[in-house]
Design a protein around this motif. Structure first.
Motif, PDB file in Angstrom:
ATOM      1  N   LYS A   6       0.813  -1.200   0.000  1.00 41.35           N
ATOM      2  CA  LYS A   6       0.000   0.000   0.000  1.00 41.35           C
ATOM      3  C   LYS A   6       0.857   1.266   0.000  1.00 41.35           C
ATOM      4  O   LYS A   6       1.872   1.326   0.697  1.00 41.35           O
ATOM      5  CB  LYS A   6      -0.903   0.036   1.244  1.00 41.35           C
ATOM      6  CG  LYS A   6      -2.009  -0.978   1.219  1.00 41.35           C
ATOM      7  CD  LYS A   6      -2.803  -0.882   2.511  1.00 41.35           C
ATOM      8  CE  LYS A   6      -3.920  -1.930   2.507  1.00 41.35           C
ATOM      9  NZ  LYS A   6      -4.356  -2.230   3.881  1.00 41.35           N
ATOM     10  N   SER A   7       0.393   2.259  -0.721  1.00 38.04           N
ATOM     11  CA  SER A   7       1.044   3.572  -0.665  1.00 38.04           C
ATOM     12  C   SER A   7       1.108   4.059   0.779  1.00 38.04           C
ATOM     13  O   SER A   7       2.092   4.639   1.230  1.00 38.04           O
ATOM     14  CB  SER A   7       0.262   4.601  -1.495  1.00 38.04           C
ATOM     15  OG  SER A   7       0.414   4.349  -2.867  1.00 38.04           O
ATOM     16  N   ALA A   8       0.036   3.821   1.491  1.00 33.14           N
ATOM     17  CA  ALA A   8      -0.075   4.312   2.863  1.00 33.14           C
ATOM     18  C   ALA A   8       1.007   3.741   3.779  1.00 33.14           C
ATOM     19  O   ALA A   8       1.319   4.319   4.814  1.00 33.14           O
ATOM     20  CB  ALA A   8      -1.452   3.988   3.420  1.00 33.14           C
TER      21      ALA A   8
ATOM     22  N   ASN B 275      -4.458  24.567   1.426  1.00 35.67           N
ATOM     23  CA  ASN B 275      -4.303  23.289   0.740  1.00 35.67           C
ATOM     24  C   ASN B 275      -5.410  22.344   1.186  1.00 35.67           C
ATOM     25  O   ASN B 275      -5.215  21.492   2.047  1.00 35.67           O
ATOM     26  CB  ASN B 275      -2.911  22.697   1.078  1.00 35.67           C
ATOM     27  CG  ASN B 275      -2.697  21.306   0.484  1.00 35.67           C
ATOM     28  OD1 ASN B 275      -1.931  20.519   1.011  1.00 35.67           O
ATOM     29  ND2 ASN B 275      -3.379  20.985  -0.600  1.00 35.67           N
ATOM     30  N   PRO B 276      -6.594  22.513   0.598  1.00 34.38           N
ATOM     31  CA  PRO B 276      -7.715  21.681   1.054  1.00 34.38           C
ATOM     32  C   PRO B 276      -7.567  20.192   0.723  1.00 34.38           C
ATOM     33  O   PRO B 276      -8.180  19.374   1.398  1.00 34.38           O
ATOM     34  CB  PRO B 276      -8.926  22.282   0.346  1.00 34.38           C
ATOM     35  CG  PRO B 276      -8.402  23.207  -0.691  1.00 34.38           C
ATOM     36  CD  PRO B 276      -6.995  23.540  -0.372  1.00 34.38           C
ATOM     37  N   LEU B 277      -6.806  19.851  -0.300  1.00 39.71           N
ATOM     38  CA  LEU B 277      -6.715  18.430  -0.682  1.00 39.71           C
ATOM     39  C   LEU B 277      -5.305  18.088  -1.150  1.00 39.71           C
ATOM     40  O   LEU B 277      -4.717  18.826  -1.948  1.00 39.71           O
ATOM     41  CB  LEU B 277      -7.724  18.132  -1.808  1.00 39.71           C
ATOM     42  CG  LEU B 277      -7.750  16.697  -2.343  1.00 39.71           C
ATOM     43  CD1 LEU B 277      -8.245  15.717  -1.283  1.00 39.71           C
ATOM     44  CD2 LEU B 277      -8.644  16.590  -3.588  1.00 39.71           C
ATOM     45  N   TYR B 278      -4.797  16.967  -0.634  1.00 37.00           N
ATOM     46  CA  TYR B 278      -3.459  16.504  -1.052  1.00 37.00           C
ATOM     47  C   TYR B 278      -3.548  15.005  -1.259  1.00 37.00           C
ATOM     48  O   TYR B 278      -3.911  14.250  -0.350  1.00 37.00           O
ATOM     49  CB  TYR B 278      -2.435  16.839   0.042  1.00 37.00           C
ATOM     50  CG  TYR B 278      -0.976  16.726  -0.405  1.00 37.00           C
ATOM     51  CD1 TYR B 278      -0.197  17.868  -0.596  1.00 37.00           C
ATOM     52  CD2 TYR B 278      -0.379  15.479  -0.608  1.00 37.00           C
ATOM     53  CE1 TYR B 278       1.134  17.783  -0.983  1.00 37.00           C
ATOM     54  CE2 TYR B 278       0.954  15.389  -1.013  1.00 37.00           C
ATOM     55  CZ  TYR B 278       1.710  16.541  -1.187  1.00 37.00           C
ATOM     56  OH  TYR B 278       3.028  16.448  -1.581  1.00 37.00           O
ATOM     57  N   ILE B 279      -3.246  14.578  -2.463  1.00 39.45           N
ATOM     58  CA  ILE B 279      -3.299  13.144  -2.782  1.00 39.45           C
ATOM     59  C   ILE B 279      -1.907  12.695  -3.182  1.00 39.45           C
ATOM     60  O   ILE B 279      -1.208  13.400  -3.928  1.00 39.45           O
ATOM     61  CB  ILE B 279      -4.299  12.854  -3.933  1.00 39.45           C
ATOM     62  CG1 ILE B 279      -5.719  13.255  -3.493  1.00 39.45           C
ATOM     63  CG2 ILE B 279      -4.234  11.395  -4.367  1.00 39.45           C
ATOM     64  CD1 ILE B 279      -6.776  13.101  -4.564  1.00 39.45           C
ATOM     65  N   ALA B 280      -1.496  11.543  -2.693  1.00 33.31           N
ATOM     66  CA  ALA B 280      -0.181  11.022  -3.072  1.00 33.31           C
ATOM     67  C   ALA B 280      -0.291   9.552  -3.441  1.00 33.31           C
ATOM     68  O   ALA B 280      -1.134   8.829  -2.913  1.00 33.31           O
ATOM     69  CB  ALA B 280       0.801  11.209  -1.919  1.00 33.31           C
ATOM     70  N   ARG B 281       0.546   9.178  -4.378  1.00 39.00           N
ATOM     71  CA  ARG B 281       0.663   7.763  -4.734  1.00 39.00           C
ATOM     72  C   ARG B 281       2.145   7.431  -4.739  1.00 39.00           C
ATOM     73  O   ARG B 281       2.984   8.296  -4.995  1.00 39.00           O
ATOM     74  CB  ARG B 281       0.098   7.495  -6.132  1.00 39.00           C
ATOM     75  CG  ARG B 281      -1.363   7.074  -6.158  1.00 39.00           C
ATOM     76  CD  ARG B 281      -1.742   6.704  -7.578  1.00 39.00           C
ATOM     77  NE  ARG B 281      -3.098   6.196  -7.705  1.00 39.00           N
ATOM     78  CZ  ARG B 281      -3.424   4.905  -7.538  1.00 39.00           C
ATOM     79  NH1 ARG B 281      -2.494   3.994  -7.205  1.00 39.00           N
ATOM     80  NH2 ARG B 281      -4.661   4.518  -7.691  1.00 39.00           N
ATOM     81  N   VAL B 282       2.447   6.163  -4.467  1.00 38.35           N
ATOM     82  CA  VAL B 282       3.848   5.737  -4.480  1.00 38.35           C
ATOM     83  C   VAL B 282       4.045   4.750  -5.616  1.00 38.35           C
ATOM     84  O   VAL B 282       3.244   3.837  -5.807  1.00 38.35           O
ATOM     85  CB  VAL B 282       4.244   5.109  -3.123  1.00 38.35           C
ATOM     86  CG1 VAL B 282       5.662   4.534  -3.202  1.00 38.35           C
ATOM     87  CG2 VAL B 282       4.143   6.156  -2.018  1.00 38.35           C
TER      88      VAL B 282
ATOM     89  N   GLY C 296      -3.631   1.899  -3.810  1.00 34.65           N
ATOM     90  CA  GLY C 296      -4.361   3.030  -3.243  1.00 34.65           C
ATOM     91  C   GLY C 296      -3.600   4.345  -3.236  1.00 34.65           C
ATOM     92  O   GLY C 296      -2.411   4.389  -3.544  1.00 34.65           O
ATOM     93  N   SER C 297      -4.344   5.378  -2.902  1.00 34.80           N
ATOM     94  CA  SER C 297      -3.746   6.701  -2.761  1.00 34.80           C
ATOM     95  C   SER C 297      -3.787   7.074  -1.296  1.00 34.80           C
ATOM     96  O   SER C 297      -4.637   6.588  -0.556  1.00 34.80           O
ATOM     97  CB  SER C 297      -4.552   7.741  -3.526  1.00 34.80           C
ATOM     98  OG  SER C 297      -4.651   7.392  -4.883  1.00 34.80           O
ATOM     99  N   VAL C 298      -2.861   7.946  -0.909  1.00 34.08           N
ATOM    100  CA  VAL C 298      -2.949   8.513   0.426  1.00 34.08           C
ATOM    101  C   VAL C 298      -3.600   9.884   0.252  1.00 34.08           C
ATOM    102  O   VAL C 298      -3.112  10.699  -0.524  1.00 34.08           O
ATOM    103  CB  VAL C 298      -1.543   8.659   1.066  1.00 34.08           C
ATOM    104  CG1 VAL C 298      -1.682   9.136   2.512  1.00 34.08           C
ATOM    105  CG2 VAL C 298      -0.809   7.337   0.985  1.00 34.08           C
ATOM    106  N   ILE C 299      -4.713  10.090   0.933  1.00 36.49           N
ATOM    107  CA  ILE C 299      -5.484  11.315   0.711  1.00 36.49           C
ATOM    108  C   ILE C 299      -5.611  12.082   2.023  1.00 36.49           C
ATOM    109  O   ILE C 299      -6.002  11.507   3.044  1.00 36.49           O
ATOM    110  CB  ILE C 299      -6.895  10.987   0.177  1.00 36.49           C
ATOM    111  CG1 ILE C 299      -6.773  10.175  -1.125  1.00 36.49           C
ATOM    112  CG2 ILE C 299      -7.696  12.277  -0.059  1.00 36.49           C
ATOM    113  CD1 ILE C 299      -8.084   9.615  -1.628  1.00 36.49           C
ATOM    114  N   ALA C 300      -5.261  13.350   1.982  1.00 39.42           N
ATOM    115  CA  ALA C 300      -5.470  14.192   3.155  1.00 39.42           C
ATOM    116  C   ALA C 300      -6.348  15.358   2.743  1.00 39.42           C
ATOM    117  O   ALA C 300      -6.243  15.866   1.625  1.00 39.42           O
ATOM    118  CB  ALA C 300      -4.136  14.706   3.692  1.00 39.42           C
TER     119      ALA C 300
END
Lengths: 804, 344
Positions: A207-209, A222-229, A400-404
């Motif tokens: 998992k990316s997480a 910065n209302p939304l930050y999405i990351a993928r590995v 998956g993505s890590v979403i904040a």
């Protein structure tokens, strides 16, 4: 925004529409296409070649002799000067008979005794700017990857046969800062479908997480930050199609990972950033405001000093990117990068704008954030990049993505009635045509009665009010179809105000006397800003002038008019007469609007009248300008209200200058430019005037009534008076007028003499007096009685003797 | 006696015919008709005649006198005419020599364009509104739907004096001020000419100072078609009756919808260097007044609509007169200015 026609065709069917036709249609629908570039149109006969052999030219150290397979029966010999040419390369060859940009024709040639049948080309020689060519090909010839065949069209392989549309986007149309955005626009114009990529990266179990966590400390910025590995990428060049599309879009290719982020940026309009995961100092991303004075080196190797109005991406300790603007050198993807973190975020436009302005860093990313990106594409773009990294860089996409954070994806609803729409446009549209326009735009609609409610996709952040819908309808319906009408309703007469009319009369008067109207700059230098000011104040200063010459607001029109006279003098125009009516600006204190006063000024130098073959020649003098001003006063009904008194203001000749008074209030000066100043600016003997035009026009007489024409003859008497040289004519005139009373209808000076025949310190002034009575014919006795009174008054009050 | 008279007559007539000038003729008059002349002499001799002959001779004398007098009269007319001819011949001038020069100053081409446009719109019921060149940020931007930080402010690089005071970047603040004065009641119909300023380096196509003229109409039921019709009248008056206009959608923060307006090129669509082959020349920007602008100026945007347009006189003058460098307008070279003293 550069839009590649070939790339665009992947999202919307362009068949049957040439690039030029498309450009015209896009322009007419609202986005101006500034130009269409077709690089291949100025090139021909350029093919892929395979360098079979390369050896040193026998007679030249710096030249190579190559044997190149260009897909013909026999390989050809080509002499090439590039350092990087070698056997085993696939290259672009301009065959003999080829044409390169600039109408450069390739001919068979002999170079130092060796035959050369063509030219091996660099990217620049194929019309690609150096700043866009990949770094390894910034110099020398270009090498194709191995998937080309000798003899095939090199221009096609390099996508040089593309057409590139240059879109000039207005600030509201940031939706068109992406290929998909442009595709929606074009689809609406052509009434065709949009084909969107459907990213669906194959994911590993990991998992990316597990690799990264994200915390946003500044959610408003910065209302939304999405990351993928993506792990285990192999850094290398991206495929040729991607490189060439990027170059056609004005982006320089680097390596596959960076190119992918740029490609997706161009495709979706969503800026991405790729971090080298292993170079982040931690397993966490923290988004926060920078500290004041915090240092950070951006990936252009420049150290930046940050401040608290800027947003940074950190690894929990140190910044790794200036949010939305540029990444850091410390976490940059490089040749040895193995694991990548893809950032796809939504940053507030204002915070990005502040940082990009502060550091003078305008990037493709910052430009998009500043104008607002589509919230609904943040995730899709991240997925798309991950998918491409798997496909093109051999990476393993973690699950998956890590979403904040959280960002509203809600679509706005805007309503308008058909009646309102037709009223504003002056059209007679039916509801079904309106609905059809929104269908083409792929906006959902709901019609209830005569009201249509439109659900606006998040990509069109510019549409918020009914008027925006009106515009969408108008532009796709076509402005050509809107009729020509004129406003209806009560007609009110239009006119100039008395002041505006007065200004025109003043201008026409001066032009009638031979003055040319000048318009000079309002902004001036510190020195000029105070020169000739009727009222001395601290001049108003610009906060950030572009030059010292244009840093202050002027307080007099004269400095620039004198400059204009000098300019003309220096160009063989000795006689100059210029006037200007413009505002000057008087400081009223910090943050208070300056007082703007309209002035009339003039400069005149050289000959006033010249008629050479008849021997007439009259140079400009003080009385030229005085006469002009007196005539002006007469023209606007102020002739009896202007007086002149000797004055010596700065910049003027102390003996040839007068203050002009209107009803005893000063309204300006007339006089000679001080000779030392004239010398300084290199202008000949010049005479000036500057008057408070606003005061004069407001005082100007507006009523006009007829006075009866005299019915009885007048009687004239001439007198020559001897007075002290210092006595002013006006003083004598005043005495005469007072003593002459109502029978004296005019007094005119007709001679002034001072010289040898006069006693030292004395002068003679001669007046012509006219007596008349509107009621009857005057007798000689009656005139003599009054005239005697005049002479006595002159003697008593001005010590004036009749000249014997 | 009769014979004497006849001789006298023929002698006199001969002399009259031979007279070369007025003096000679006058001498003849005195000689023949004067108190001491021969005719008088003959009359004196009448006393000796008989009562019958006397009236007969009297009549004859009168005939002779009259004949001579008429002859003198006729001759006099001829001689006078000749004298005038001679005098006129002496007074003849070389009409090809230059006349005494009368100076004619020229109106600046920008003023010329401004006044032409003003007059056109005055004729359509507009008044001319003017306002300060140093403006408050509020009037120049905020009241025009350009709040601080709005990206579209970049479209107009501004000379600031303080954060709240600036050199106006357009004449639109005059529209705001005028609308405010109307207190929310229409109609408003104005044209606003004036100097404006932008942070541009001066070159052939840019000037940090230039002139603009804007128009504004606010009323009930003002339509986009009214804007189109108005600009069509403008284009035909300014550029020629055969010109057409074309509206292209565009963006200005203070209008919605916004359009750029092109005028058909004088090449008639064949394509030339001025229109870059397109057949159209971009001349002005326009649109329907944005409801936010109406509301901020005190108008009820559900009741009122309006249109506005704006253009640069420099551009119009450059197109109309074929001027190639904007700096000419501010250099005040007489060789440039004097070309505009001609009335069209």
């Amino acid at each position: 925004m550069f839009v590649s026609y070939k790339w665009l065709a992947q999202y919307v069917d362009l068949s049957g529409v040439t690039p030029q036709e498309l450009a015209e249609k896009i322009t007419r629908a609202g986005i101006e296409v500034e130009g269409v570039e077709t690089p291949a149109s100025e090139m021909k006969n350029i093919v892929v070649g395979y360098v079979k052999e390369r050896e040193q030219h026998p007679n030249a150290d710096k030249l190579n002799k190559c044997l190149v397979d260009i897909g013909e029966d026999e390989p050809v010999q080509i002499i090439c000067g590039a350092k990087n040419v070698d056997a085993g390369q696939y290259v672009a060859v301009a065959k003999t008979g080829a044409v390169l940009p600039g109408n450069f024709k390739i001919k068979r040639a002999k170079l130092r005794g060796e035959e050369s049948n063509g030219m091996i080309c660099s990217l620049q020689e194929l019309g690609i700017e150096s700043r866009l060519a990949p770094k390894e090909y910034a110099e020398g010839i270009f090498n194709f990857p191995n998937d080309v065949t000798p003899g095939e069209d090199a221009l096609e392989a390099l996508n040089r046969d593309d057409a590139i549309l240059e879109l000039s986007l207005t600030p509201n149309r940031s939706d068109a800062l992406s290929m998909i955005g442009v595709a929606y626009e074009v689809a609406a114009i052509l009434d065709r479908d949009v084909k969107l990529p459907e990213p669906n990266p194959a994911e590993a179990d990991e998992k990316s997480a597990d690799s990264i966590s994200i915390r946003i400390d500044a959610p408003a910025d910065n209302p939304l930050y999405i990351a993928r590995v993506v792990k285990n990428v192999k850094i290398g060049p991206s495929p040729l199609w991607m490189q060439t599309y990027l170059m056609n879009a004005g982006v320089r290719p680097h390596n596959n990972v960076v190119d992918i982020t740029n490609y997706v940026l161009m495709e979706y309009g969503q800026p991405l950033h790729a971090f080298d995961l292993d170079r982040l100092g931690s397993k966490e991303i923290v988004v926060r405001r920078a500290a004041d004075g915090e240092k950070f080196v951006t990936l252009d190797d420049t150290e930046r000093t940050l401040s608290s109005d800027q947003l940074v991406i950190t690894d929990g300790k140190k910044p790794v990117a200036l949010a939305g603007v540029m990444g850091g050198a410390n976490s940059e993807v490089h040749e040895g990068t193995v694991n990548v973190l893809i950032e796809s975020a939504y940053f507030d436009g204002q915070i990005v704008r502040t940082a990009s302005k502060a550091h003078v860093l305008r990037s493709e990313a910052s430009a998009r954030f500043e104008k607002g990106v589509d919230p609904s594409r943040v995730q899709a773009a991240c997925d798309r990049a991950a998918e491409l990294m798997a496909d093109l860089a051999g990476g393993t996409v973690l699950s998956g993505s890590v979403i904040a954070g959280d960002l509203s994806m809600e679509q706005k609803q805007v309503s308008i009635t058909l009646e309102k729409l037709n009223t504003v446009l002056g059209t007679d549209l039916q509801m079904d045509s309106v609905e059809d326009i929104f269908r083409r735009l792929q906006f959902e609609t709901e019609t209830v009665g005569s009201e249509i409610t439109v659900t606006v996709p998040t990509r069109r952040g510019d549409i918020a009010i009914p008027e925006d819908l009106t515009e969408e309808v108008a532009r796709l319906y076509g402005y050509d179809h809107i009729p020509l009408t004129l406003p209806e309703g009560a007609v009110q007469p239009g006119s100039l105000s008395p002041y505006q009319l007065g200004r025109r009369i003043v201008r026409r008067y001066l032009e009638g006397t031979g003055f040319n109207q000048a318009i000079t700059y309002s902004l001036t230098s510190s020195k000029r800003a105070s020169e000739f000011a009727l009222e001395q104040r601290e001049p108003v200063a610009l906060s950030m002038p572009m030059s010292e010459e244009r840093a202050f607001l002027r307080q007099s029109l004269l400095p620039h008019l004198i400059e204009a006279a000098a300019y003309n003098n220096a160009r063989q125009m000795a006689s100059v007469a210029l006037y200007e009516t413009s505002s000057i600006y008087l400081n009223e204190g910090e943050n208070v609007q300056p007082k703007e006063e309209e002035r009339l000024a003039g400069v005149v130098t050289g000959m006033w009248h010249e008629h050479l073959w008849q021997g007439e020649k009259k140079a400009v003098d003080f009385f030229t300008v005085k006469g002009i001003v007196e005539g002006l006063a007469a023209r606007i009904g102020l002739q009896d209200r202007l007086t002149f008194q000797k004055a010596a203001p700065a910049g003027f000749h102390p003996g040839r200058t007068a203050e002009v008074l209107l009803d005893s209030e000063p309204v300006g000066f007339i006089g000679q430019l001080h000779p030392s100043l004239a010398k300084e600016v290199d202008v000949k003997e010049a005479y000036l005037f500057e008057l408070k035009l606003d005061v004069m026009l407001h005082a100007a007489r507006e009523d006009l009534s007829y006075a009866a024409i005299p019915r009885y003859p007048s009687i004239g008497r001439d007198i020559a008076l001897v007075v002290d040289s210092t006595v002013e004519a006006a003083a004598l005139e005043a005495v005469i007028k007072h003593a002459g009373g109502s029978l004296l209808t005019s007094v005119r000076v007709f001679d002034v003499y001072e010289g040898q025949r006069m006693e030292e310190g004395k002068k003679s002034v001669a007046f012509a007096l006219t007596y008349a009575d509107p009621e009857k014919t005057l007798t000689d006795e009656e005139v003599t009685a009054v005239h005697e009174k005049v002479l006595i008054a002159l003697k008593e009050q001005a010590d004036a003797e009749l000249r014997g | 006696m009769e014979q004497q008279l006849n001789e006298l007559q023929s002698q006199a007539l001969e002399k009259i015919a031979a007279a070369a000038d007025l003096k000679e003729l006058n001498d003849i008059r005195v000689a023949y008709l004067g108190k001491k002349g021969p005719v008088t002499e003959v009359l004196k001799g009448m006393g000796k005649l008989s009562a019958e002959e006397r009236p007969k001779m009297g009549a004859l004398v009168n005939v002779v006198r009259e004949t001579i007098a008429n002859a003198i009269e006729e001759k006099q007319t001829v001689l006078e005419a000749a004298a005038i001819e001679q005098q006129l011949a002496l007074e003849t001038v070389d009409v090809t020599l230059p006349g005494s020069p009368v100076k004619i100053g020229a109106q600046h081409p920008l003023t010329r364009i401004t006044e032409e446009i003003e007059d056109l719109f005055i004729g359509m019921g507009y008044t001319v509104a003017e306002g300060p060149e140093v403006e408050q940020d509020y009037y120049n931007f905020e009241a025009l739907n350009l709040p601080k930080g709005h990206p579209a402010r970049d479209m107009q690089d501004t000379f600031y004096i303080t954060p709240e005071l600036l050199m106006r970047t357009h004449t639109s603040p005059v529209q705001v001020r005028t609308m405010q004065k109307h207190g929310g009641r229409g109609p408003v119909k104005i044209i606003c000419p004036g100097k404006v300023y932008r942070r541009d380096s001066d070159d052939a196509t840019h000037s940090h100072q230039f002139t603009q003229i804007e128009g504004l109409v606010v009323g009930e039921n003002i339509r986009m078609s009214d804007l189109k019709g108005t600009l069509d009248v403008f284009a035909k008056k300014m550029f020629g009756a055969d010109r057409e206009i074309r509206l292209r959608p565009s963006f200005f923060p203070f209008t919605e919808p916004s359009v750029e307006v092109d005028v058909s090129c004088m090449c008639g669509g064949k394509g030339c260097s001025i229109c870059k082959g397109t057949g159209w020349i971009e001349v002005l920007g326009a649109g329907m007044v944005h409801p936010n602008v109406l509301e901020m100026a005190g108008f009820d945007s559900t009741k009122y609509t309006g249109f506005a347009f704006g253009m640069g006189q420099e551009r119009i003058a450059m197109l109309k007169y074929g001027i190639d460098d904007i700096r000419h307008f501010y250099t005040n070279d007489l060789r440039f200015l004097k070309q505009f003293s001609v009335h069209e």
